[in-house]
Scaffold this motif. Structure first.
Motif, PDB file in Angstrom:
ATOM      1  N   PRO A 214      33.388  51.221  57.350  1.00  0.00           N
ATOM      2  CA  PRO A 214      33.976  50.552  58.464  1.00  0.00           C
ATOM      3  C   PRO A 214      34.943  49.999  58.041  1.00  0.00           C
ATOM      4  N   LEU A 215      35.949  49.964  59.224  1.00  0.00           N
ATOM      5  CA  LEU A 215      37.367  49.184  58.899  1.00  0.00           C
ATOM      6  C   LEU A 215      36.928  47.521  58.680  1.00  0.00           C
ATOM      7  N   GLU A 216      35.779  47.103  59.344  1.00  0.00           N
ATOM      8  CA  GLU A 216      35.542  45.676  58.345  1.00  0.00           C
ATOM      9  C   GLU A 216      35.525  45.567  57.183  1.00  0.00           C
ATOM     10  N   GLY A 217      34.586  46.628  56.169  1.00  0.00           N
ATOM     11  CA  GLY A 217      34.840  46.650  55.378  1.00  0.00           C
ATOM     12  C   GLY A 217      36.105  46.754  54.422  1.00  0.00           C
ATOM     13  N   VAL A 218      37.145  47.684  54.697  1.00  0.00           N
ATOM     14  CA  VAL A 218      38.125  47.907  54.772  1.00  0.00           C
ATOM     15  C   VAL A 218      38.797  46.508  53.719  1.00  0.00           C
ATOM     16  N   ALA A 219      38.592  45.614  55.615  1.00  0.00           N
ATOM     17  CA  ALA A 219      39.791  44.125  55.587  1.00  0.00           C
ATOM     18  C   ALA A 219      38.832  43.382  54.838  1.00  0.00           C
ATOM     19  N   ALA A 220      37.959  43.510  54.079  1.00  0.00           N
ATOM     20  CA  ALA A 220      37.007  41.973  52.984  1.00  0.00           C
ATOM     21  C   ALA A 220      37.316  43.116  51.388  1.00  0.00           C
ATOM     22  N   MET A 221      37.707  44.300  51.795  1.00  0.00           N
ATOM     23  CA  MET A 221      38.051  44.340  50.345  1.00  0.00           C
ATOM     24  C   MET A 221      39.269  44.366  50.396  1.00  0.00           C
ATOM     25  N   LYS A 222      40.425  44.534  51.230  1.00  0.00           N
ATOM     26  CA  LYS A 222      42.016  43.859  50.841  1.00  0.00           C
ATOM     27  C   LYS A 222      41.790  42.762  50.329  1.00  0.00           C
ATOM     28  N   GLY A 223      40.673  41.562  51.243  1.00  0.00           N
ATOM     29  CA  GLY A 223      41.327  40.332  51.259  1.00  0.00           C
ATOM     30  C   GLY A 223      40.532  40.179  49.335  1.00  0.00           C
ATOM     31  N   LEU A 224      39.566  40.860  49.287  1.00  0.00           N
ATOM     32  CA  LEU A 224      38.973  40.268  47.951  1.00  0.00           C
ATOM     33  C   LEU A 224      39.783  40.785  47.064  1.00  0.00           C
ATOM     34  N   ALA A 225      40.629  42.161  47.107  1.00  0.00           N
ATOM     35  CA  ALA A 225      41.893  42.161  46.206  1.00  0.00           C
ATOM     36  C   ALA A 225      42.583  41.473  45.698  1.00  0.00           C
ATOM     37  N   HIS A 226      43.521  40.960  46.893  1.00  0.00           N
ATOM     38  CA  HIS A 226      44.512  39.832  47.134  1.00  0.00           C
ATOM     39  C   HIS A 226      43.613  38.878  46.126  1.00  0.00           C
ATOM     40  N   TRP A 227      42.711  37.892  46.663  1.00  0.00           N
ATOM     41  CA  TRP A 227      42.115  36.963  45.689  1.00  0.00           C
ATOM     42  C   TRP A 227      41.995  37.014  44.129  1.00  0.00           C
ATOM     43  N   LEU A 228      42.018  38.737  43.582  1.00  0.00           N
ATOM     44  CA  LEU A 228      41.209  38.707  42.543  1.00  0.00           C
ATOM     45  C   LEU A 228      43.019  39.018  41.989  1.00  0.00           C
ATOM     46  N   THR A 229      43.530  39.470  42.260  1.00  0.00           N
ATOM     47  CA  THR A 229      45.562  39.801  41.985  1.00  0.00           C
ATOM     48  C   THR A 229      45.977  38.271  41.912  1.00  0.00           C
ATOM     49  N   THR A 230      46.061  37.375  43.512  1.00  0.00           N
ATOM     50  CA  THR A 230      46.708  36.174  43.390  1.00  0.00           C
ATOM     51  C   THR A 230      45.816  34.832  43.256  1.00  0.00           C
ATOM     52  N   GLY A 231      44.906  34.277  43.766  1.00  0.00           N
ATOM     53  CA  GLY A 231      44.330  33.428  43.771  1.00  0.00           C
ATOM     54  C   GLY A 231      43.719  33.291  42.390  1.00  0.00           C
ATOM     55  N   LEU A 232      42.564  33.998  42.177  1.00  0.00           N
ATOM     56  CA  LEU A 232      42.252  33.900  40.491  1.00  0.00           C
ATOM     57  C   LEU A 232      43.226  33.793  39.588  1.00  0.00           C
ATOM     58  N   PRO A 233      43.862  34.653  39.187  1.00  0.00           N
ATOM     59  CA  PRO A 233      45.193  34.483  38.166  1.00  0.00           C
ATOM     60  C   PRO A 233      45.350  32.866  38.300  1.00  0.00           C
ATOM     61  N   LEU A 234      45.677  32.553  39.903  1.00  0.00           N
ATOM     62  CA  LEU A 234      46.799  31.144  39.614  1.00  0.00           C
ATOM     63  C   LEU A 234      45.766  30.310  39.286  1.00  0.00           C
ATOM     64  N   THR A 235      44.334  30.163  39.610  1.00  0.00           N
ATOM     65  CA  THR A 235      43.592  29.653  39.209  1.00  0.00           C
ATOM     66  C   THR A 235      42.978  29.462  37.872  1.00  0.00           C
ATOM     67  N   LEU A 236      43.716  30.631  36.973  1.00  0.00           N
ATOM     68  CA  LEU A 236      43.298  30.527  35.973  1.00  0.00           C
ATOM     69  C   LEU A 236      44.603  29.494  34.951  1.00  0.00           C
ATOM     70  N   VAL A 237      45.834  29.658  35.501  1.00  0.00           N
ATOM     71  CA  VAL A 237      46.840  29.487  35.075  1.00  0.00           C
ATOM     72  C   VAL A 237      46.739  27.668  35.573  1.00  0.00           C
ATOM     73  N   ALA A 238      45.982  27.448  36.561  1.00  0.00           N
ATOM     74  CA  ALA A 238      46.870  26.071  37.098  1.00  0.00           C
ATOM     75  C   ALA A 238      46.441  24.711  35.975  1.00  0.00           C
ATOM     76  N   PRO A 239      45.742  25.299  34.795  1.00  0.00           N
ATOM     77  CA  PRO A 239      45.237  24.527  34.242  1.00  0.00           C
ATOM     78  C   PRO A 239      46.409  23.943  33.008  1.00  0.00           C
ATOM     79  N   GLY A 240      46.653  25.039  32.961  1.00  0.00           N
ATOM     80  CA  GLY A 240      48.837  24.970  31.961  1.00  0.00           C
ATOM     81  C   GLY A 240      49.044  24.215  32.705  1.00  0.00           C
ATOM     82  N   LEU A 241      49.923  24.469  33.802  1.00  0.00           N
ATOM     83  CA  LEU A 241      50.474  23.723  34.588  1.00  0.00           C
ATOM     84  C   LEU A 241      50.425  22.266  35.133  1.00  0.00           C
ATOM     85  N   ALA A 242      49.287  22.407  34.881  1.00  0.00           N
ATOM     86  CA  ALA A 242      48.982  21.262  35.197  1.00  0.00           C
ATOM     87  C   ALA A 242      48.950  20.080  34.298  1.00  0.00           C
ATOM     88  N   VAL A 243      49.781  20.287  32.919  1.00  0.00           N
ATOM     89  CA  VAL A 243      50.238  20.009  31.918  1.00  0.00           C
ATOM     90  C   VAL A 243      51.031  19.388  31.506  1.00  0.00           C
TER      91      VAL A 243
END
Lengths: 218, 242
Positions: free
Chosen positions: A86-115
């Motif tokens: 289903p195209l809905e599933g495709v859209a959800a996976m695309k969102g998830l993939a974007h988060w895993l490659t953008t949002g999650l790494p951003l979150t993990l490096v953020a404390p370093g930048l907070a310093v």
């Protein structure tokens, strides 16, 4: 769906240009701020929550047009649309993939930048928590925006214009929760609102994005 | 008479052609006396001086700015559900008017705020949500311009309007988290105690009615323009085919 997710992750990591770029952009924006407002520690500590959230949001925005544009150009999206998935599933996976490659790494490096921004040490856990809760919403709203502009040539600027206003509530609650947390005040309500927005966007927007894709593929 | 009859552009054009002159006249006899009454025949308010008279521009334009978006939302839904072609063109026509009304409300508010609050702008919840509304209008119009196929553009902008409404509403309540700002409470509300004083009330009502009529008139004019633009495109396409 898992296969699609893995494919997107592999493409993001190996194809270059997308994965690391967002992180570097996040770093640069954060570094630019002290150049702009001056190096006083107290001022930086005060504005750090807002800066980190805005920078994370902009870094997220940077890679949005890659969600669908490449697949649209080479016809992958047509194949996905005609596949039993289903195209809905495709859209959800695309969102998830974007988060895993953008949002999650951003979150993990953020404390370093907070310093760099002289954030009080007690706020790091809140920074991680708010970004962890909030960035999925950014990815899923972005997936909807990317689906809207997929048919537009050079739609990157239009995409920003459409998506940024949609980001406002997420940004406000995220930064507010972090600011209150950093000051040691009670931040349950903004935190819950942030979680509510994230869950709502994950639950509803893939359906809208799929509908928008169908219109664009007509 | 139902709105479905007017999904036929020919019928829509015929009817609006007859109705519009009357609407223009009615707008003129409402808005002009309303503004004149408000500007010249009402007393100056204590504490506010003559600046109180900006209310006759500010409140009606703000009223239209919000309701234009609501009208676009309803028109978009009608288009998505029933493929009512004129409806989506009316939504497109209303967007530009709504944008200008939002801008008028923001600017008249700033002009009023400078002498009264001592600042042109404050990040007050009401002011902020109007700025957000303005940006939403811009995004909606930009999407219309960017997509070539008219039906695709209509579908996508309609969906954007619906999703945008949800997020605009969210932003409206999100900014309530900030400390309450300088803006006055509602000028008109069901709760009588909050009302403006009676001397200002009736001219204000007249002005709002005038602005509503003005909005309807302009939307009809612009929708007619859109219908004509569509017809021109169709004619051009036919000529190229021949």
């Amino acid at each position: 769906m898992i296969a699609l997710l893995l494919r997107d992750l592999r493409l993001a990591v190996r194809a270059g240009g997308g994965f690391g770029l967002g992180l570097v952009f996040f770093l640069i924006v954060t570094v630019l701020v002290p150049f702009g407002v001056g190096p006083e520690g107290a001022l930086l500590a005060q504005i750090a929550p807002g800066i980190l959230w805005v920078a994370a949001l902009l870094a997220c925005l940077l890679s949005l047009d890659r969600i669908f544009a490449l697949d649209y150009e080479d016809g992958t999206i047509d194949l996905l649309a005609t596949s039993p998935l289903p195209l809905e599933g495709v859209a959800a996976m695309k969102g998830l993939a974007h988060w895993l490659t953008t949002g999650l790494p951003l979150t993990l490096v953020a404390p370093g930048l907070a310093v760099l921004l002289n954030m009080p040490a007690g706020a790091y856990s809140w920074l991680l928590l708010t970004l962890l809760i909030g960035t999925p919403a950014l990815s899923f709203i972005g997936t909807f925006g990317a689906a809207l502009t997929v048919g537009v040539k050079r739609g990157g600027l239009l995409l920003s214009l459409l998506v940024l206003p949609l980001y406002m509530p997420t940004l406000l609650f995220g930064a507010e929760a972090l600011r209150r947390g950093a000051e040691g005040a009670d931040n349950t309500v903004p935190l819950l609102m942030l979680a509510g927005i994230t869950l709502g966007t994950i639950g509803l927007l893939p359906f809208v994005a799929a509908q928008v894709l169908r219109i664009n593929l007509r | 008479m139902s709105i479905w009859e007017y999904a036929n552009p020919k019928k829509f054009m015929e009817t609006t052609e007859k109705v519009l002159p009357w609407l223009v006249g009615l707008t003129a006899v409402t808005i002009l006396p309303g503004l004149l009454w408000g500007f010249y025949l009402t007393p100056e308010a204590e504490n506010f001086g003559s600046s109180v008279k900006i209310i006759y521009i500010h409140v009606p334009s703000a009223f239209i700015a919000i309701n234009a978006w609501l009208m676009m939302l309803v028109a978009s839904l009608i288009w998505l559900v029933r493929r009512h072609h004129v409806s989506v063109l009316a939504a497109k026509a209303a967007a530009a008017i709504g944008t200008v009304m939002t801008l008028i409300a923001l600017i008249s508010g700033a002009v009023w705020g400078q002498p009264m609050w001592g600042t042109w702008w404050a990040w007050d919840p009401r002011l902020t949500s109007f700025l957000v509304l303005f940006i939403f209008y811009l995004g909606y119009m930009a999407l219309w311009e960017a997509i070539e196929s008219p039906d695709t553009a209509a579908d996508l902008t309609s969906i954007l309007c619906i999703v945008g409404s949800v997020f605009a509403l969210l932003s409206r309540y999100a900014v309530n988290f900030w400390p309450q700002g300088l803006h006055q409470d509602a000028s008109l509300s069901v709760d009588k105690a909050e009302h403006v004083a009676d001397v200002y009330y009736w001219p204000l009502i007249l002005c709002i009615a005038g602005f509503v009529l003005l909005f309807v008139t302009l939307v009809l004019y612009r929708t007619r323009t859109e219908v004509r633009a569509r017809r021109l495109k169709a004619l051009e396409a036919r000529e190229r085919m021949a």
